[in-house]
Design a protein around this motif. Structure first.
Motif, PDB file in Angstrom:
ATOM      1  N   VAL A  89       0.912  -1.201   0.030  1.00 30.97           N
ATOM      2  CA  VAL A  89       0.044   0.086   0.098  1.00 30.97           C
ATOM      3  C   VAL A  89       0.871   1.097   0.104  1.00 30.97           C
ATOM      4  N   SER A  90       0.756   2.130  -0.921  1.00 34.78           N
ATOM      5  CA  SER A  90       1.635   3.453  -1.174  1.00 34.78           C
ATOM      6  C   SER A  90       0.849   4.440  -1.138  1.00 34.78           C
ATOM      7  N   VAL A  91       0.905   5.475  -0.748  1.00 35.70           N
ATOM      8  CA  VAL A  91       0.333   6.990  -0.960  1.00 35.70           C
ATOM      9  C   VAL A  91       1.514   7.954  -1.282  1.00 35.70           C
ATOM     10  N   ASP A  92       1.275   8.831  -2.437  1.00 34.74           N
ATOM     11  CA  ASP A  92       2.476   9.627  -2.919  1.00 34.74           C
ATOM     12  C   ASP A  92       1.766  11.078  -2.610  1.00 34.74           C
ATOM     13  N   VAL A  93       2.511  12.000  -1.915  1.00 36.57           N
ATOM     14  CA  VAL A  93       2.180  13.262  -1.884  1.00 36.57           C
ATOM     15  C   VAL A  93       2.930  14.143  -2.604  1.00 36.57           C
ATOM     16  N   GLU A  94       2.310  15.140  -3.392  1.00 36.21           N
ATOM     17  CA  GLU A  94       3.192  16.083  -4.038  1.00 36.21           C
ATOM     18  C   GLU A  94       2.624  17.425  -3.781  1.00 36.21           C
ATOM     19  N   ASN A  95       3.577  18.393  -3.466  1.00 34.07           N
ATOM     20  CA  ASN A  95       2.929  19.887  -3.265  1.00 34.07           C
ATOM     21  C   ASN A  95       1.966  19.882  -2.218  1.00 34.07           C
ATOM     22  N   GLY A  96       1.966  18.861  -1.036  1.00 33.98           N
ATOM     23  CA  GLY A  96       1.124  19.103  -0.091  1.00 33.98           C
ATOM     24  C   GLY A  96      -0.274  18.322  -0.345  1.00 33.98           C
ATOM     25  N   SER A  97      -0.402  17.616  -1.526  1.00 30.75           N
ATOM     26  CA  SER A  97      -1.759  17.134  -2.094  1.00 30.75           C
ATOM     27  C   SER A  97      -1.465  15.694  -2.259  1.00 30.75           C
ATOM     28  N   ILE A  98      -2.611  14.792  -2.112  1.00 22.97           N
ATOM     29  CA  ILE A  98      -2.335  13.161  -2.428  1.00 22.97           C
ATOM     30  C   ILE A  98      -2.281  13.219  -4.091  1.00 22.97           C
ATOM     31  N   LYS A  99      -1.422  12.700  -4.312  1.00 18.81           N
ATOM     32  CA  LYS A  99      -1.173  12.387  -6.039  1.00 18.81           C
ATOM     33  C   LYS A  99      -1.591  11.227  -6.272  1.00 18.81           C
ATOM     34  N   SER A 100      -1.292  10.367  -5.484  1.00 20.67           N
ATOM     35  CA  SER A 100      -1.693   8.792  -5.889  1.00 20.67           C
ATOM     36  C   SER A 100      -1.819   7.897  -4.908  1.00 20.67           C
ATOM     37  N   VAL A 101      -2.815   6.772  -4.846  1.00 21.04           N
ATOM     38  CA  VAL A 101      -2.808   5.870  -3.887  1.00 21.04           C
ATOM     39  C   VAL A 101      -2.977   4.529  -4.480  1.00 21.04           C
ATOM     40  N   ALA A 133       0.587  -5.777   7.990  1.00 23.17           N
ATOM     41  CA  ALA A 133      -0.122  -6.661   6.894  1.00 23.17           C
ATOM     42  C   ALA A 133      -1.604  -6.178   6.829  1.00 23.17           C
ATOM     43  N   GLY A 134      -2.117  -5.675   7.778  1.00 21.81           N
ATOM     44  CA  GLY A 134      -3.546  -5.560   7.522  1.00 21.81           C
ATOM     45  C   GLY A 134      -3.952  -4.002   7.227  1.00 21.81           C
ATOM     46  N   MET A 135      -2.955  -2.971   7.260  1.00 22.64           N
ATOM     47  CA  MET A 135      -3.293  -1.822   7.019  1.00 22.64           C
ATOM     48  C   MET A 135      -4.019  -1.501   5.659  1.00 22.64           C
ATOM     49  N   THR A 136      -4.927  -0.590   5.811  1.00 29.55           N
ATOM     50  CA  THR A 136      -5.671  -0.325   4.519  1.00 29.55           C
ATOM     51  C   THR A 136      -5.220   0.786   3.940  1.00 29.55           C
ATOM     52  N   PRO A 137      -5.436   1.108   2.541  1.00 28.19           N
ATOM     53  CA  PRO A 137      -5.383   2.552   1.741  1.00 28.19           C
ATOM     54  C   PRO A 137      -5.731   3.724   2.612  1.00 28.19           C
ATOM     55  N   ALA A 138      -7.104   3.424   3.248  1.00 24.25           N
ATOM     56  CA  ALA A 138      -7.417   4.654   4.078  1.00 24.25           C
ATOM     57  C   ALA A 138      -6.528   5.197   5.203  1.00 24.25           C
ATOM     58  N   GLU A 139      -5.945   4.050   5.966  1.00 25.03           N
ATOM     59  CA  GLU A 139      -5.215   4.336   6.758  1.00 25.03           C
ATOM     60  C   GLU A 139      -3.869   4.901   6.352  1.00 25.03           C
ATOM     61  N   ALA A 140      -3.438   4.501   5.327  1.00 25.57           N
ATOM     62  CA  ALA A 140      -2.345   5.156   4.686  1.00 25.57           C
ATOM     63  C   ALA A 140      -2.642   6.672   4.441  1.00 25.57           C
ATOM     64  N   VAL A 141      -3.578   6.854   3.672  1.00 20.54           N
ATOM     65  CA  VAL A 141      -3.928   8.253   3.585  1.00 20.54           C
ATOM     66  C   VAL A 141      -4.034   8.989   4.596  1.00 20.54           C
TER      67      VAL A 141
END
Length: 446
Positions: free
Chosen positions: A39-51, A123-131
């Motif tokens: 699970v990965s979250v990319d932040v660019e210029n203070g905003s969520i770019k991709s999940v 192992a059980g972390m969700t995309p929402a938790e990463a965001v």
């Protein structure tokens, strides 16, 4: 989320590929099969770019014929693909030039289990938790300075794998990791300050998930108003992250593969006093919760604790199965999956003064907060820009610096090491103290 029964399901596939390769003419063979979730979250210029949330699988077959190696790897495979991959690996080995220096793959072993390498919570972390973690870092940074521009992200990884070898070795592993990292930029008119911070661990409780955004922003403020420095010789003090880059590059040159190929500045240096008695570095892949810990290396060899430098003396090389056989020495368990020699966790012997005391004892120098002050792996030459550093004047950090270069060679640096701090930053399994080197050439303003 990884399947708790994955190891039981994957081993028959590994053994099937192994049997296919041996029937096809392999003299030696090993096979790894793995499944992972990321699970990965990319932040660019203070905003969520991709999940992204990715479930993946893969296998690697390595076959040897007359010492020659053939490797086949695939991801997202069907079960029938594993037979074709095994036969292709053998065909490549038969087509390659024989290598009389190959001796054997690692034999079976029963190493002790290392605790803290797998966390069900990660192992059980969700995309929402990463965001949520990604957003919290941006919010924490903006509390420090509302104008900060933050880029970076959050990543969770969980993997399960098995390993089977023609020597009879069978092994299984599970692992998790989490990383949060941010780069901060603050602009004031024509001036700009920037900094980077990260936190990582094998267990979620080993990190402070919202700290990197705040810490990167605080440090970026400190780098506003950078000035040039004069060209002259002075001390340099490496902060923990800069120390990590330096020591990891130094240990990289101790890999037997580079030394045997005469591509390392440590060729012919084993047993010599190369540096200050303050320099003692141990590679230890057996540390609980260590970022680079594992029961086996990529070839299935049992990990070992190795003292590489002891009081300035180059004591030991790091080996995989090939280099150990070629040298007639024990395998240290530092082999990569398809070759190469790779260090694990690095631990330095600490000194008796804190980092603050070392800086206070420095009349003039450069403090390097982070960056790659690393030798060329073949020549040992050092040429590094100081992008995140401060001028030290009369024992205090006076101002940030710009357009400065550190030059020299690794043996000069090692002999001029005159302080190792007693306090340190720890990234799980790796102790990162502060180091001071005297009489270093700084190229700045003429």
């Amino acid at each position: 989320m990884t399947d708790p029964n994955a190891e039981r399901k994957l081993m028959p596939l590994a053994e099937r590929a192994l049997e296919t390769a041996m029937r096809a003419g392999a003299e030696w063979c090993d096979v790894s099969v793995s499944r992972s979730s990321d699970v990965s979250v990319d932040v660019e210029n203070g905003s969520i770019k991709s999940v992204d949330a990715i479930e993946g699988s893969g296998f690697t077959v390595r076959a040897m014929v007359a010492g020659a190696q053939g490797v086949f790897s695939a991801s997202g495979f069907e079960e029938d693909d594993i037979d074709a991959g095994a036969r292709d690996a053998v065909a490549m080995a038969k087509a390659a030039e024989a290598d009389p220096d190959f001796r054997a793959l690692p034999p079976p072993s029963t190493p002790a289990e290392i605790p803290g390498l797998y966390d069900p919570r990660i192992a059980g972390m969700t995309p929402a938790e990463a965001v949520d973690i990604a957003v919290r870092n941006v919010e924490e940074g903006r509390k420090v300075d509302p104008s900060v521009i933050l880029s970076g992200g959050v990543g969770f990884d969980a993997s399960t794998g098995v390993f089977a070898s023609s020597t009879g070795l069978r092994a299984a592993h599970r692992g998790t990791s989490v990383q949060v990292s941010y780069f901060a930029i603050i602009k004031r008119g024509g001036d700009a300050g920037s900094s980077f911070e990260l936190d990582l661990g094998r267990m979620f409780e080993d990190i402070d998930p919202a700290e990197p955004g705040r810490k990167a922003t605080e440090d970026a403020l400190r780098f506003l108003g950078a000035k040039k420095v004069a060209t002259k010789r002075m001390s340099i003090v490496l902060g923990p992250l800069a120390t990590y880059s330096f020591v990891r590059s130094l240990v990289g040159a101790a890999g037997a593969e580079g030394i045997q190929r005469r591509r390392s500045f440590l060729v012919g240096k084993r047993g010599e006093q190369l540096g200050s008695p303050l320099l003692t570095v141990v590679d230890d892949g057996l540390i609980p919760r260590g970022m680079f810990s594992s029961e086996h290396d990529g070839e299935g060899a049992e990990r070992r604790r190795v003292t590489i430098f002891e009081q300035g003396v180059f004591k030991s090389m790091l080996h995989n199965s090939y280099t150990a056989g070629k040298a007639g020495e024990p395998n240290t368990g530092h082999g990569g999956r398809t070759g190469g020699v790779h260090a694990s966790n690095l631990v330095m012997t600490l000194g008796h003064r804190t980092a603050a005391e070392i800086i206070a004892d420095t009349e003039e120098g450069i403090y390097v907060n982070m960056g790659s002050v690393a030798p060329d792996p073949a020549s040992g030459d050092i040429s590094a820009s100081v992008d995140f550093g401060f001028k030290i004047e009369k024992g205090r950090l006076a101002y940030p610096v710009i357009n400065a270069m550190i030059t020299g060679d690794i043996f000069e640096f090692l002999k001029n090491l005159d302080a190792v701090s007693s306090d340190f930053r720890e990234e799980p399994g790796n102790l990162l103290p502060t180091l001071r080197f005297r009489d270093v050439q700084i190229a700045g303003e003429d």
